[in-house]
Design a protein around this motif. Structure first.
Motif, PDB file in Angstrom:
ATOM      1  N   PHE A  21       0.861  -1.184   0.000  1.00  0.00           N
ATOM      2  CA  PHE A  21       0.000   0.000   0.000  1.00  0.00           C
ATOM      3  C   PHE A  21       0.896   1.232   0.000  1.00  0.00           C
ATOM      4  O   PHE A  21       1.342   1.693   1.046  1.00  0.00           O
ATOM      5  N   ASN A  22       1.154   1.754  -1.177  1.00  0.00           N
ATOM      6  CA  ASN A  22       2.018   2.928  -1.313  1.00  0.00           C
ATOM      7  C   ASN A  22       1.207   4.195  -1.106  1.00  0.00           C
ATOM      8  O   ASN A  22       0.741   4.824  -2.059  1.00  0.00           O
ATOM      9  N   ILE A  23       1.046   4.584   0.139  1.00  0.00           N
ATOM     10  CA  ILE A  23       0.313   5.813   0.440  1.00  0.00           C
ATOM     11  C   ILE A  23       1.242   7.027   0.340  1.00  0.00           C
ATOM     12  O   ILE A  23       0.837   8.159   0.574  1.00  0.00           O
ATOM     13  N   VAL A  42       2.828   1.604   5.011  1.00  0.00           N
ATOM     14  CA  VAL A  42       1.865   2.704   5.167  1.00  0.00           C
ATOM     15  C   VAL A  42       2.436   3.773   6.097  1.00  0.00           C
ATOM     16  O   VAL A  42       2.421   4.968   5.792  1.00  0.00           O
ATOM     17  N   ILE A  43       2.974   3.327   7.230  1.00  0.00           N
ATOM     18  CA  ILE A  43       3.552   4.267   8.211  1.00  0.00           C
ATOM     19  C   ILE A  43       4.750   4.994   7.620  1.00  0.00           C
ATOM     20  O   ILE A  43       4.836   6.227   7.660  1.00  0.00           O
ATOM     21  N   SER A  44       5.684   4.241   7.053  1.00  0.00           N
ATOM     22  CA  SER A  44       6.927   4.853   6.556  1.00  0.00           C
ATOM     23  C   SER A  44       6.663   5.773   5.369  1.00  0.00           C
ATOM     24  O   SER A  44       7.275   6.838   5.246  1.00  0.00           O
ATOM     25  N   SER A  45       5.752   5.389   4.486  1.00  0.00           N
ATOM     26  CA  SER A  45       5.494   6.235   3.315  1.00  0.00           C
ATOM     27  C   SER A  45       4.728   7.503   3.684  1.00  0.00           C
ATOM     28  O   SER A  45       4.931   8.558   3.067  1.00  0.00           O
ATOM     29  N   ILE A  46       3.866   7.431   4.701  1.00  0.00           N
ATOM     30  CA  ILE A  46       3.206   8.653   5.193  1.00  0.00           C
ATOM     31  C   ILE A  46       4.241   9.620   5.741  1.00  0.00           C
ATOM     32  O   ILE A  46       4.199  10.833   5.474  1.00  0.00           O
TER      33      ILE A  46
END
Length: 371
Positions: free
Chosen positions: A88-90, A149-153
């Motif tokens: 999930f690349n957010i 999700v966490i790291s890309s945010i």
């Protein structure tokens, strides 16, 4: 066996299509409610204007639809590619922003490059920047199992503030409070499209987007590399036992996803449309719009293309709603509501699948009773 497999794919496709249509209807109904609350007397006219969208102004409206759809199709491809590989690349918004900055930087500073080459170098620079920005969450996921999700945010915010700083240091126009204008040689050529769609901002960006849609489709569905990426997304442990390097593929998936988002940033800011990078503490909305486009398109590159064009169609219709005395804020709310209702497509897909399975089970039970 082959017939059953084909039937399964057709059924899955119909379920995905139906769920996307239901999500769009929900978004449109929500938009109608907003119109009725804000200006009841003009609600019907405004709603029809949204539905007419890019077709209202003929070829001009269609050209603007293509222009607005170009960056969000690229971010949709970015998110959809990661979805297909189980990620999930957010962080597409951050990758989009970094790519846009590098493209503008090359466009402003590298004026020694000839026309054609200058534009190409700017796009390649944006792709590389987006790829590097997507690589870090991929490495953290692959080697330390950090949720992407966490790291890309987090990378979204780092990218936003970093770009704000670099704009002021390297390409800041103090008079206009924005980035400097890129050289004419860096702008995307019109390639005669401005004659087909007069008085619009359209350029070869839409053609580049279509090329990438086809390319991503071929990679995911017609290559061994694509099969390995999707296999890792389905089950990393099983992939590892099958001899697939799961960690490498996780990183590569995020790198490719980031590159696609970075190119989207380049295509928006090299369009010679009067759009400039500004020093604002706002994450690029194109990244989040790409998530909804990917959901509406069910992560299928062809579906993402049509979903992006649909959002572009609505955007043109939204701007035309000002003819009915609707405030720009109301228009933005409606478009945002329709876009983010795209997330409901997954919910509808699950519901339709359950209903379909119940019907099939009931049919089998009836056949057994008859026997």
């Amino acid at each position: 066996m082959e017939y059953k497999k084909k039937g399964l794919f057709q059924r899955e496709g119909m379920i995905s299509f139906s769920s996307s249509i239901l999500a769009i209807i929900c978004g449109l109904l929500f938009g109608l409610i907003i119109l009725l609350v804000s200006n009841p007397s003009q609600a019907s006219g405004g709603f029809m204007m949204i539905l007419q969208g890019g077709f209202t102004d003929g070829m001009q409206g269609i050209g603007q639809m293509f222009y607005y759809a170009t960056p969000i199709i690229m971010t949709g491809l970015s998110v959809g590619f990661a979805f297909q590989t189980g990620l999930f690349n957010i962080g597409a918004a951050g990758q989009f922003t970094i790519g846009a900055f590098v493209a503008v930087l090359i466009g402003v500073k590298c004026t020694f490059l000839p026309a054609g080459i200058h534009c190409l170098v700017a796009i390649l620079g944006a792709a590389l920047a987006g790829a590097l920005w997507g690589m870090l969450p991929g490495i953290l996921k692959a080697f330390r199992n950090v949720n992407e999700v966490i790291s890309s945010i987090m990378m979204n915010y780092i990218g936003m503030y970093l770009v704000n700083l670099l704009i002021q240091k390297l390409i800041y126009d103090h008079v206009k409070n924005q980035s400097m204008a890129v050289a004419d040689t860096a702008n995307l050529p019109k390639a005669g499209l401005d004659k087909i769609f007069p008085n619009t901002d359209i350029n070869v960006g839409i053609i580049i987007v279509i090329v990438f849609v086809v390319l991503v489709y071929i990679i995911l569905n017609r290559t061994t590399f694509g099969y390995e990426l999707k296999a890792c997304g389905k089950n990393q442990n099983a992939s590892k036992y099958a001899g697939i390097n799961a960690k490498r593929n996780v990183v590569l998936s995020m790198v490719i996803s980031g590159a696609l988002a970075g190119i989207g940033g380049a295509l928006l800011y090299l369009a010679n449309s009067g759009k400039y990078l500004q020093v604002l503490d706002i994450i690029a909305p194109e990244g989040f719009s790409g998530i909804s486009v990917a959901l509406l398109g069910m992560s299928n590159p062809i579906g993402i293309l049509f979903a992006g064009l649909f959002i572009g169609h609505l955007t043109v219709g939204g701007y035309n709603m000002q003819l009915f005395d609707f405030a720009p804020e109301v228009i933005d709310m409606i478009i945002a509501a329709i876009i983010y209702c795209g997330a409901l497509s997954l919910l509808f897909k699950g519901m339709i699948s359950k209903i379909q399975l119940r019907k099939e089970k009931k049919k089998k039970d009836n056949l057994k009773k008859e026997e």
